[in-house]
Write a protein that holds these residues in place. Structure first.
Motif, PDB file in Angstrom:
ATOM      1  N   TYR A   1      55.587  50.965  -0.032  1.00  0.00           N
ATOM      2  CA  TYR A   1      54.406  51.414  -0.998  1.00  0.00           C
ATOM      3  C   TYR A   1      54.676  50.287  -2.129  1.00  0.00           C
ATOM      4  O   TYR A   1      55.498  50.068  -2.607  1.00  0.00           O
ATOM      5  CB  TYR A   1      54.702  52.652  -1.574  1.00  0.00           C
ATOM      6  CG  TYR A   1      54.114  53.728  -0.446  1.00  0.00           C
ATOM      7  CD1 TYR A   1      52.865  54.270  -0.538  1.00  0.00           C
ATOM      8  CD2 TYR A   1      54.973  54.123   0.456  1.00  0.00           C
ATOM      9  CE1 TYR A   1      52.517  55.320   0.297  1.00  0.00           C
ATOM     10  CE2 TYR A   1      54.536  54.943   1.340  1.00  0.00           C
ATOM     11  CZ  TYR A   1      53.225  55.908   1.310  1.00  0.00           C
ATOM     12  OH  TYR A   1      52.726  56.834   2.236  1.00  0.00           O
TER      13      TYR A   1
ATOM     14  N   GLU B   1      58.923  61.311   1.431  1.00  0.00           N
ATOM     15  CA  GLU B   1      58.179  60.421   2.359  1.00  0.00           C
ATOM     16  C   GLU B   1      57.676  61.192   3.341  1.00  0.00           C
ATOM     17  O   GLU B   1      58.129  62.094   3.775  1.00  0.00           O
ATOM     18  CB  GLU B   1      59.398  59.582   2.968  1.00  0.00           C
ATOM     19  CG  GLU B   1      60.411  58.731   1.903  1.00  0.00           C
ATOM     20  CD  GLU B   1      60.996  57.637   2.415  1.00  0.00           C
ATOM     21  OE1 GLU B   1      60.892  57.302   3.467  1.00  0.00           O
ATOM     22  OE2 GLU B   1      61.660  56.908   1.491  1.00  0.00           O
ATOM     23  N   VAL B   2      56.554  60.685   3.922  1.00  0.00           N
ATOM     24  CA  VAL B   2      56.030  61.566   5.054  1.00  0.00           C
ATOM     25  C   VAL B   2      56.897  60.891   6.367  1.00  0.00           C
ATOM     26  O   VAL B   2      57.384  59.848   6.639  1.00  0.00           O
ATOM     27  CB  VAL B   2      54.555  61.001   5.466  1.00  0.00           C
ATOM     28  CG1 VAL B   2      54.066  61.284   6.540  1.00  0.00           C
ATOM     29  CG2 VAL B   2      53.756  61.273   4.241  1.00  0.00           C
TER      30      VAL B   2
ATOM     31  N   HIS C   1      46.112  58.553   7.893  1.00  0.00           N
ATOM     32  CA  HIS C   1      45.816  57.304   7.218  1.00  0.00           C
ATOM     33  C   HIS C   1      45.441  57.400   5.940  1.00  0.00           C
ATOM     34  O   HIS C   1      45.206  56.254   5.314  1.00  0.00           O
ATOM     35  CB  HIS C   1      45.137  56.271   7.967  1.00  0.00           C
ATOM     36  CG  HIS C   1      45.748  55.902   9.422  1.00  0.00           C
ATOM     37  ND1 HIS C   1      45.370  56.642  10.615  1.00  0.00           N
ATOM     38  CD2 HIS C   1      46.839  54.931   9.698  1.00  0.00           C
ATOM     39  CE1 HIS C   1      46.238  56.141  11.499  1.00  0.00           C
ATOM     40  NE2 HIS C   1      46.892  55.404  11.094  1.00  0.00           N
TER      41      HIS C   1
ATOM     42  N   THR D   1      49.180  57.918   2.052  1.00  0.00           N
ATOM     43  CA  THR D   1      49.425  56.980   3.198  1.00  0.00           C
ATOM     44  C   THR D   1      48.460  55.605   3.252  1.00  0.00           C
ATOM     45  O   THR D   1      48.810  54.805   3.907  1.00  0.00           O
ATOM     46  CB  THR D   1      49.441  57.595   4.570  1.00  0.00           C
ATOM     47  OG1 THR D   1      48.136  58.466   4.873  1.00  0.00           O
ATOM     48  CG2 THR D   1      50.474  59.055   4.468  1.00  0.00           C
TER      49      THR D   1
ATOM     50  N   MET E   1      49.965  52.599   2.085  1.00  0.00           N
ATOM     51  CA  MET E   1      51.128  51.915   2.904  1.00  0.00           C
ATOM     52  C   MET E   1      50.964  50.379   3.339  1.00  0.00           C
ATOM     53  O   MET E   1      50.068  50.017   3.572  1.00  0.00           O
ATOM     54  CB  MET E   1      51.457  52.588   4.105  1.00  0.00           C
ATOM     55  CG  MET E   1      52.167  54.183   3.803  1.00  0.00           C
ATOM     56  SD  MET E   1      52.829  54.768   5.476  1.00  0.00           S
ATOM     57  CE  MET E   1      51.589  54.923   6.484  1.00  0.00           C
TER      58      MET E   1
ATOM     59  N   SER F   1      51.461  50.553   8.497  1.00  0.00           N
ATOM     60  CA  SER F   1      51.053  51.717   8.932  1.00  0.00           C
ATOM     61  C   SER F   1      52.090  52.360   9.661  1.00  0.00           C
ATOM     62  O   SER F   1      52.893  51.643  10.192  1.00  0.00           O
ATOM     63  CB  SER F   1      49.868  51.519   9.542  1.00  0.00           C
ATOM     64  OG  SER F   1      49.758  50.807  10.864  1.00  0.00           O
ATOM     65  N   PHE F   2      51.860  53.520  10.016  1.00  0.00           N
ATOM     66  CA  PHE F   2      52.579  54.348  10.991  1.00  0.00           C
ATOM     67  C   PHE F   2      52.796  53.318  12.342  1.00  0.00           C
ATOM     68  O   PHE F   2      53.860  53.260  12.769  1.00  0.00           O
ATOM     69  CB  PHE F   2      52.113  55.762  11.189  1.00  0.00           C
ATOM     70  CG  PHE F   2      52.064  56.680  10.334  1.00  0.00           C
ATOM     71  CD1 PHE F   2      52.796  56.549   8.999  1.00  0.00           C
ATOM     72  CD2 PHE F   2      51.025  57.849  10.398  1.00  0.00           C
ATOM     73  CE1 PHE F   2      52.812  57.415   8.084  1.00  0.00           C
ATOM     74  CE2 PHE F   2      51.284  58.690   9.365  1.00  0.00           C
ATOM     75  CZ  PHE F   2      51.947  58.470   8.185  1.00  0.00           C
TER      76      PHE F   2
ATOM     77  N   THR G   1      58.830  57.318   6.351  1.00  0.00           N
ATOM     78  CA  THR G   1      57.646  55.879   6.403  1.00  0.00           C
ATOM     79  C   THR G   1      57.729  55.487   5.036  1.00  0.00           C
ATOM     80  O   THR G   1      56.838  54.714   4.663  1.00  0.00           O
ATOM     81  CB  THR G   1      56.465  56.738   6.726  1.00  0.00           C
ATOM     82  OG1 THR G   1      56.132  57.536   6.155  1.00  0.00           O
ATOM     83  CG2 THR G   1      56.403  56.942   8.342  1.00  0.00           C
TER      84      THR G   1
END
Ligand code: MG
Length: 203
Positions: free
Chosen positions: A10, A56-57, A127, A145, A148, A151-152, A173
């Motif tokens: 981030y 964090e996710v 997202h 998110t 970010m 991304s994932f 993440t």
């Protein structure tokens, strides 16, 4: 299982620690002994005087993946939760100053509290997921998110070029701005949207 964690994902957090925004994901691992579940107390370790919270996710990997293609990346995780990447900031700074790896600061016992994990369609658009951490009833970190850098899907594609991901592995993440110290007797609560996912004490 293993925990793969992403650093500096981030922009506002990278800046608050005076780090450059990275061109590729910064990754590190935590062992399964770092995992702390079911809202158990986190015991402040004797070796550090500056343990920081990083909310964090967290993603759960649902099948084995090596060289995951971008198009298929969303099919490799099936569940989402929230965790804390506890960091011994004093030790991390010493290690950074000596250009040494971060494990002593990041991988210690109990350094990865994780909430229950929920099917990934539980929270709506992954997202654009708002999340936060409250300490003693006051919000200390807030992120989305959408902010970010990677991304994932970017993370799974990148990591799986080097490290095979397996069913049950967890991905932390990255943390938004607002990291800070915890102290004995602090009470931490993590939320995605308005849903409280974890709550536990520091002892
Ligand atoms: Mg982190």
């Amino acid at each position: 299982m293993k925990i793969v964690a992403i650093g500096r994902n981030y922009p506002d957090h990278a800046k608050e620690l005076h780090n450059a925004v990275p061109e590729q994901p910064v990754i590190f691992l935590k062992p399964d002994t770092a995992l702390l579940k079911d809202n158990h107390n986190f015991y402040y370790p004797a070796f550090s005087g500056n343990i920081h919270h990083e909310v964090e996710v967290v993603l759960r990997i649902c099948k084995e993946g090596k060289h995951i293609g971008a198009k298929f990346a969303p099919t490799y995780y099936d569940a989402v939760g929230l965790g804390i990447d506890f960091t011994a900031r004093d030790i991390q700074q010493q290690q950074k100053d000596k250009s040494l790896p971060w494990e002593l600061a990041k991988a210690f016992d109990g350094s990865a509290p994780v909430s229950a994990l929920y099917p990934k369609d539980t929270f709506g658009d992954l997202h654009n997921l708002g999340f936060r951490l409250d300490k003693n009833g006051v919000t200390v970190q807030r992120g989305n998110t959408a902010e970010m850098i990677f991304s994932f899907e970017d993370i799974l594609v990148f990591v799986s070029q080097y490290i095979t991901l397996r069913k049950g592995d967890l991905i932390f993440t990255g943390t938004p701005a607002g990291v800070g110290p915890v102290a004995i007797d602090d009470y931490l609560e993590g939320f995605i949207g308005t849903e409280r996912l974890f709550h536990f004490h520091v002892k």
